[in-house]
Scaffold this active site. Structure first.
Site, PDB file in Angstrom:
ATOM      1  N   GLU A 172       0.823  -1.206   0.000  1.00  0.00           N
ATOM      2  CA  GLU A 172       0.000   0.000   0.000  1.00  0.00           C
ATOM      3  C   GLU A 172       0.853   1.250   0.000  1.00  0.00           C
ATOM      4  O   GLU A 172       1.955   1.276   0.539  1.00  0.00           O
ATOM      5  CB  GLU A 172      -0.920  -0.003   1.222  1.00  0.00           C
ATOM      6  CG  GLU A 172      -2.104  -0.917   1.002  1.00  0.00           C
ATOM      7  CD  GLU A 172      -3.064  -0.906   2.155  1.00  0.00           C
ATOM      8  OE1 GLU A 172      -4.213  -0.485   1.958  1.00  0.00           O
ATOM      9  OE2 GLU A 172      -2.665  -1.304   3.261  1.00  0.00           O
ATOM     10  N   CYS A 194       6.676  -6.949   7.421  1.00  0.00           N
ATOM     11  CA  CYS A 194       7.773  -6.400   8.226  1.00  0.00           C
ATOM     12  C   CYS A 194       8.100  -7.405   9.322  1.00  0.00           C
ATOM     13  O   CYS A 194       7.227  -8.128   9.791  1.00  0.00           O
ATOM     14  CB  CYS A 194       7.329  -5.075   8.855  1.00  0.00           C
ATOM     15  SG  CYS A 194       8.637  -4.250   9.796  1.00  0.00           S
ATOM     16  N   CYS A 200       1.900  -1.881  15.880  1.00  0.00           N
ATOM     17  CA  CYS A 200       1.856  -1.727  14.421  1.00  0.00           C
ATOM     18  C   CYS A 200       1.212  -2.924  13.736  1.00  0.00           C
ATOM     19  O   CYS A 200       1.603  -4.070  13.959  1.00  0.00           O
ATOM     20  CB  CYS A 200       3.268  -1.536  13.876  1.00  0.00           C
ATOM     21  SG  CYS A 200       3.318  -1.318  12.097  1.00  0.00           S
ATOM     22  N   GLY A 223       6.977  -1.853   6.277  1.00  0.00           N
ATOM     23  CA  GLY A 223       8.357  -2.317   6.131  1.00  0.00           C
ATOM     24  C   GLY A 223       9.365  -1.456   6.853  1.00  0.00           C
ATOM     25  O   GLY A 223       9.089  -0.329   7.235  1.00  0.00           O
ATOM     26  N   SER A 261      11.788   6.242  14.772  1.00  0.00           N
ATOM     27  CA  SER A 261      10.610   5.883  15.551  1.00  0.00           C
ATOM     28  C   SER A 261      11.081   5.573  16.966  1.00  0.00           C
ATOM     29  O   SER A 261      11.599   4.496  17.226  1.00  0.00           O
ATOM     30  CB  SER A 261       9.922   4.664  14.928  1.00  0.00           C
ATOM     31  OG  SER A 261       9.507   5.000  13.628  1.00  0.00           O
ATOM     32  N   CYS A 313       7.004  -4.377  16.115  1.00  0.00           N
ATOM     33  CA  CYS A 313       6.524  -3.316  17.021  1.00  0.00           C
ATOM     34  C   CYS A 313       5.093  -3.635  17.476  1.00  0.00           C
ATOM     35  O   CYS A 313       4.243  -4.000  16.667  1.00  0.00           O
ATOM     36  CB  CYS A 313       6.566  -1.956  16.336  1.00  0.00           C
ATOM     37  SG  CYS A 313       8.231  -1.473  15.832  1.00  0.00           S
ATOM     38  N   CYS A 362      -0.786   5.666   9.925  1.00  0.00           N
ATOM     39  CA  CYS A 362       0.378   4.828  10.196  1.00  0.00           C
ATOM     40  C   CYS A 362       0.036   3.484  10.790  1.00  0.00           C
ATOM     41  O   CYS A 362      -0.759   3.381  11.701  1.00  0.00           O
ATOM     42  CB  CYS A 362       1.281   5.489  11.224  1.00  0.00           C
ATOM     43  SG  CYS A 362       1.911   7.016  10.704  1.00  0.00           S
ATOM     44  N   CYS A 408       3.571   8.414   0.593  1.00  0.00           N
ATOM     45  CA  CYS A 408       4.163   7.534   1.601  1.00  0.00           C
ATOM     46  C   CYS A 408       4.248   6.144   0.983  1.00  0.00           C
ATOM     47  O   CYS A 408       3.235   5.577   0.585  1.00  0.00           O
ATOM     48  CB  CYS A 408       3.261   7.535   2.839  1.00  0.00           C
ATOM     49  SG  CYS A 408       3.736   6.338   4.095  1.00  0.00           S
TER      50      CYS A 408
HETATM   51  N1  SAH Z   1       9.726   0.704   9.958  1.00  0.00           N
HETATM   52  C1  SAH Z   1       9.824   2.126   9.873  1.00  0.00           C
HETATM   53  C2  SAH Z   1       8.818   2.771   8.934  1.00  0.00           C
HETATM   54  C3  SAH Z   1       7.402   2.258   8.930  1.00  0.00           C
HETATM   55  S1  SAH Z   1       6.363   2.631  10.281  1.00  0.00           S
HETATM   56  C4  SAH Z   1       9.762   2.740  11.243  1.00  0.00           C
HETATM   57  O1  SAH Z   1       9.611   2.019  12.209  1.00  0.00           O
HETATM   58  O2  SAH Z   1       9.916   3.941  11.364  1.00  0.00           O
HETATM   59  C5  SAH Z   1       5.978   4.324  10.158  1.00  0.00           C
HETATM   60  C6  SAH Z   1       5.673   4.990  11.482  1.00  0.00           C
HETATM   61  O3  SAH Z   1       4.362   4.637  11.951  1.00  0.00           O
HETATM   62  C7  SAH Z   1       6.609   4.563  12.583  1.00  0.00           C
HETATM   63  O4  SAH Z   1       6.961   5.659  13.383  1.00  0.00           O
HETATM   64  C8  SAH Z   1       5.749   3.606  13.366  1.00  0.00           C
HETATM   65  O5  SAH Z   1       6.254   3.389  14.640  1.00  0.00           O
HETATM   66  C9  SAH Z   1       4.421   4.284  13.307  1.00  0.00           C
HETATM   67  N2  SAH Z   1       3.267   3.461  13.654  1.00  0.00           N
HETATM   68  C10 SAH Z   1       3.072   2.168  13.370  1.00  0.00           C
HETATM   69  N3  SAH Z   1       1.895   1.747  13.848  1.00  0.00           N
HETATM   70  C11 SAH Z   1       1.314   2.809  14.420  1.00  0.00           C
HETATM   71  C12 SAH Z   1       0.078   3.009  15.088  1.00  0.00           C
HETATM   72  N4  SAH Z   1      -0.800   2.023  15.234  1.00  0.00           N
HETATM   73  N5  SAH Z   1      -0.186   4.242  15.550  1.00  0.00           N
HETATM   74  C13 SAH Z   1       0.700   5.263  15.381  1.00  0.00           C
HETATM   75  N6  SAH Z   1       1.864   5.124  14.767  1.00  0.00           N
HETATM   76  C14 SAH Z   1       2.185   3.914  14.298  1.00  0.00           C
END
Ligand code: SAH
Length: 342
Positions: free
Chosen positions: A91, A111, A118, A158, A213, A115, A332, A104
């Site tokens: 996406e 991935c 996520c 990712g 992050s 986290c 995100c 984006c």
């Molecule tokens: N892997 C990379 C990029 C992808 S995630 C990274 O970790 O930065 C993009 C951003 O969205 C990251 O800051 C991630 O922590 C955040 N993110 C993921 N899930 C989220 C959620 N449910 N609510 C808010 N931010 C989220």
């Protein structure tokens, strides 16, 4: 077969030379691929039929397909689902800001960073995307909207530094004057904090923005949210950021998703301010987007504002991220997953 859209111009020139074609053909083909955004060798009308046939025999030309597109009624944000040649899906999100259009993109199908908040990580990693497949997301969207894309954030599904070589290739081609020529200053790469990748990146001589992050004020809390913190410690990460700034002169962006009851108290904000002291940076606060599987809740607006105020009182620049495309799950961490669980 060579993935022709992932080749740098000098590499394409080498190939053209190796098949005894005139050197200027390389630039023509590169222009078709990266400026005219063509989808097939037969569109290259100033290239002879013989050479087109030769290219078809030697080279793969990736072309992702739009599966669905949802447009937000609130703000015009568009979320695209694309399928790749092997059926994987990714996406990408198109957002309109006053300073220009931003896309984006995803850097991997799935991935493996795990986290806790996520959704992109729930099914694990399927595979890395090729540089061409990252470019294709932007090319398709620019063609579909008929609007110029001026900003690119690698913040979709990712972990970009887990796909390092393809990422660098992608950035160099994206910002090449013979291609879309997007300014490197308008490219942001977001990482969960893979320190070896950050160190390599600072040596690349790229003018991009690095987003980290962070999501926690200390090691213990970070580990609870992000398993990657067990491999790369909090202080080492902040040190790597300082080094990144010293080397590149580029201010770091920290992303901080606020999770009620876990990392959003005023004490957390004070501790975070201490950790980031004297580091030229900017903190982007994102009330966590609820993902069904996580059970995590965002703090209310008062708590979010208090967190921001505490940072600012301590001299840390902070903004609360305006979430575009909430009504289409464009936010995100929500990409790709829904479709896979349908
Ligand atoms: N892997 C990379 C990029 C992808 S995630 C990274 O970790 O930065 C993009 C951003 O969205 C990251 O800051 C991630 O922590 C955040 N993110 C993921 N899930 C989220 C959620 N449910 N609510 C808010 N931010 C989220």
């Amino acid at each position: 077969m060579t993935d022709i859209k992932s080749l740098y111009l000098p590499e394409l020139s080498e190939y053209i030379k190796s098949i005894n074609e005139k050197p200027f053909r390389a630039k023509q083909i590169y222009t078709w691929l990266h400026k005219d955004l063509c989808n097939g060798f037969d569109e290259m009308t100033n290239i002879s039929k013989d050479l087109r046939e030769k290219l078809k025999g030697d080279c793969d030309l990736t072309d992702i397909q739009k599966v669905t597109m949802q447009e937000s009624k609130e703000d015009g944000t568009r979320k695209y689902l694309f399928s790749l040649s092997d059926g994987e899906t990714v996406e990408s999100v198109f957002m309109r800001y006053h300073h220009g259009n931003s896309v984006c993109i995803s850097s991997q199908a799935g991935c493996r960073m795990g986290c806790k908040f996520c959704a992109s990580t729930i099914g694990g990693l399927s595979r890395n995307l090729l540089a061409s497949e990252m470019l294709d997301q932007i090319y398709k969207i620019q063609k579909d909207t008929n609007e110029r894309v001026s900003n690119v954030v690698v913040m979709g599904t990712g972990e970009p530094l887990d796909n390092y070589d393809n990422l660098i290739r992608f950035i160099r081609i994206l910002t090449d004057e013979n291609g879309l020529n997007i300014s490197q200053r308008n490219v942001t790469v977001s990482t969960c904090g893979l320190i070896p990748g950050i160190k390599k990146l600072m040596e690349e001589d790229l003018n991009i923005t690095l987003a980290i992050s962070l999501h926690a004020p200390n090691q213990k809390k970070r580990e609870e949210l992000m398993p990657v913190a067990k491999s790369f410690g909090y202080e080492d990460l902040i040190d790597a950021c300082r080094e990144y700034f010293d080397k590149t002169g580029r201010r770091i962006t920290f992303e901080y998703s606020l999770v009620h009851g876990q990392n959003s108290s005023e004490d957390d904000a004070r501790e975070l301010s201490g950790a980031l002291k004297r580091l030229p940076c900017h903190v982007n606060l994102i009330p966590v987007n609820p993902v069904r599987e996580t059970g995590m809740k965002a703090p209310n607006t008062t708590e979010v504002a208090a967190f921001k105020n505490t940072l600012e009182k301590n001299g840390i620049n902070a903004t609360i991220r305006r979430e575009l495309g909430r009504d289409i799950d464009g936010a995100c961490g929500q990409l790709r997953h829904k479709r896979q669980t349908k």
